[in-house]
Enzyme design. Structure first.
Site, short mmCIF file in Angstrom:
data_model
loop_
_atom_site.label_atom_id
_atom_site.label_comp_id
_atom_site.label_asym_id
_atom_site.label_seq_id
_atom_site.Cartn_x
_atom_site.Cartn_y
_atom_site.Cartn_z
N SER A 189 -24.52 -3.16 37.63
CA SER A 189 -25.85 -3.36 37.85
C SER A 189 -26.65 -2.31 37.22
O SER A 189 -26.34 -1.69 36.40
CB SER A 189 -26.32 -3.68 38.97
OG SER A 189 -27.61 -4.20 39.37
N ASP A 197 -24.53 -10.22 37.17
CA ASP A 197 -24.46 -9.04 37.72
C ASP A 197 -23.05 -8.61 38.36
O ASP A 197 -22.76 -9.67 39.10
CB ASP A 197 -25.59 -9.04 38.81
CG ASP A 197 -25.93 -7.54 39.44
OD1 ASP A 197 -24.98 -6.85 39.41
OD2 ASP A 197 -26.98 -7.33 39.85
#
Length: 538
Positions: free
Chosen positions: A265, A423
């Protein structure tokens, strides 16, 4: 088969089995009633009290103030009490000062502030018995042996001695209690580390014909494999990932950045910056460039956000992030970045598919994937950004899809769906297992910025301190349940903010994070490990 209607009952005892119990029971049997029994007990106790008084009375008379011995004893008792009261006050003041400097260490904004607080705390902390925390005799003997081999000057004996015991946790010298809240390692351990570093450089820099270049390289690679490697891990955390900048900047200033960096991320952005720059470029980046970076665009008005959510199912556009990452990484692939800087970069992504496991992209598993594509996929949190397709360089250097739809019959068209990734922190926030398997990493420097993780780390320390290892295991098993509860609470807060006013969403989230989450983030790991940068950099 004989069947009997009678059950077999084993012998069992009735009544007290000890001598005291039988004596009391025998006394009770000879009492006419309960009141008679109470009367006898009262007389027995009164008799013992009288006997005790006859025994103590001469001692009190000896301590009478009229006797010289009594005056001496009274003065001794008074002096002891005064000294004890003074020591209690002094200990309380020392404990207060230690607590103050610990809080200063936890809330320090720069490494200089932290080191100053650690130095003052070390002065206020009494000397600990280090021999109880690690095998001091083993480390001392090994240090003396290494020094003796170095004085003899035989490189083959030095190599043989180092290969015998060069492990990270020799004699339990990596015990966290030994390094907690301390600025420097104990003197004996520091001397051992310096001696090992000196002899490693001595083997590398020697021009003797005793060892060939191939033998030196083989010794270094085999020793590094046995000793293990160090990796820097940067977690997700949305805007709170800005804390990673301070961590990496401090490591760069002290020239302690490991050769393996990995993240997911928002942490993958910082990892990409580190792994695609040479050392002078990295130093100049933290001096000038990083202040002007803006990875995310503005939300826009409420109608723009609603329109984007209705069409794409996301709140943000990802074009701004892709444009910034292209400029930062220069369209480098994982293999090109490794060849240019020597840094091993790992970025985690996960698939929306049910049965496809998450991946840790690096120069071994995906050498031709461009880094900006991997970072944008790792930042694609559901609801904020669209899931992204990985891009790679082909043999001619053109940017093409890494997993293009494949179909043998061109007339049927491309029926296979496009493979997208999102993610990485959803399933594999910190890729420790993958780095252990691929690069033999056994020491991790972790910067954890997720708001739902940092308070739980603090809770784990408290549970381990007061409940022991069993309570810590129970806490670890309850971690997933707490994680899902935190996600549900965070989603509820976001929906509430969106239902009230979209324009005030950033302000409300900033207030919540600064008021409740930020104190939980200022928690530093207390685990200390021995790290040889010279060996890790081979």
């Amino acid at each position: 088969m004989d069947i009997s209607n009678e059950a077999n009952v084993d012998h069992f005892k009735i009544g007290p089995s000890s001598i005291i119990g039988r004596t009391i029971a025998f006394r009770v049997l000879f009492c006419n009633s309960i009141s008679h029994f109470r009367h006898k007990i009262f007389h027995v106790l009164l008799n013992y009290i009288y006997r005790f008084g006859d025994f103590v009375a001469p001692m009190f008379s000896w301590f009478h103030p009229r006797n010289p011995q009594g005056i001496l004893v009274m003065m001794t008792i008074i002096a002891f009490l005064l000294k004890r009261y003074t020591n209690v006050k002094l200990r309380a003041e020392t404990a207060y000062r230690r607590k103050f400097w610990r809080n200063m260490m936890r809330t320090a904004l720069t490494y200089e502030e932290w080191s100053h607080a650690a130095k003052m705390l070390d002065k206020e902390t009494p000397k600990m018995h280090e021999c109880d925390l690690y095998d001091e005799e083993l480390v001392r003997n090994k240090l003396q042996e290494l020094r003796h081999r170095r004085q003899e000057g035989c490189l083959r004996d030095i190599i043989f001695c180092m290969r015998a015991d060069l492990v990270r946790n020799l004699g339990n010298m990596c015990n966290p209690e030994l390094h907690k809240d301390r600025l420097q390692v104990p003197k004996l351990i520091k001397e051992y580390i310096d001696e090992v570093s000196t002899q490693l450089r001595m083997v590398c820099d020697s021009d003797s014909e005793e060892l060939s270049l191939e033998e030196k390289l083989a010794f270094m690679h085999e020793t590094r494999h046995a000793f293990g490697r160090t990796a820097l891990l940067l977690s997700g955390g949305a805007s709170l990932g800005a804390f990673h900048v301070g961590v990496v900047k401090t490591l760069v200033e002290h020239k302690l950045v490991p050769h393996i960096v990995a993240g997911s991320s928002v942490g993958s952005i910082m990892c990409a910056v580190v792994a695609t720059r040479s050392w002078p470029e990295l130093q100049s980046f933290f001096e000038d460039s990083w202040h002007s970076l803006q990875f995310f665009d503005q939300l826009g008005g409420i109608f723009t956000v609603v329109k984007r959510v209705m069409r794409q199912g996301v709140v943000h556009e990802i074009r701004q992030l892709q444009w910034m990452l292209r400029n930062l990484t220069s369209n480098l692939t994982f293999q090109e970045a490794y060849d240019m800087t020597g840094q091993i970069l790992g970025i985690t992504v996960c698939s929306p598919r049910k049965h496809e496991p998450p991946r840790c992209l690096n120069y071994l598993t995906s050498p031709h994937v461009v880094i900006w594509s991997a970072v944008t996929a790792s930042c694609a949190f559901p609801g904020l950004f669209e899931a992204q397709e990985l891009m790679a360089k082909d043999r001619s250097g053109e940017i093409v899809p890494y997993h293009p739809p494949f179909n043998l019959d061109p007339e049927e068209g491309s029926g296979a769906p496009m493979r997208r990734w999102r993610d990485g922190s959803l399933e594999i926030d910190l890729p420790m297992i993958q780095l252990k398997e691929l690069f033999n990493v056994n020491h991790f420097i972790v910067s954890q910025a997720n708001p739902h993780i940092a308070p739980l780390l603090r809770l784990k320390d408290i549970v381990r301190a007061y409940g022991g290892s069993f309570a810590a295991k129970v806490h670890r098993h309850c971690f997933k349940l707490t994680f899902h509860a935190a996600l549900i609470a965070l989603g509820t807060c976001l929906l509430l903010c969106l239902s009230l006013n979209v324009e005030s969403l950033p302000k409300m989230l900033t207030f919540l994070f600064c008021r409740w989450v930020f104190p939980g983030l200022l928690i530093f790991s207390r685990n200390a490990y021995i790290w040889f940068p010279c060996l890790d950099g081979v």
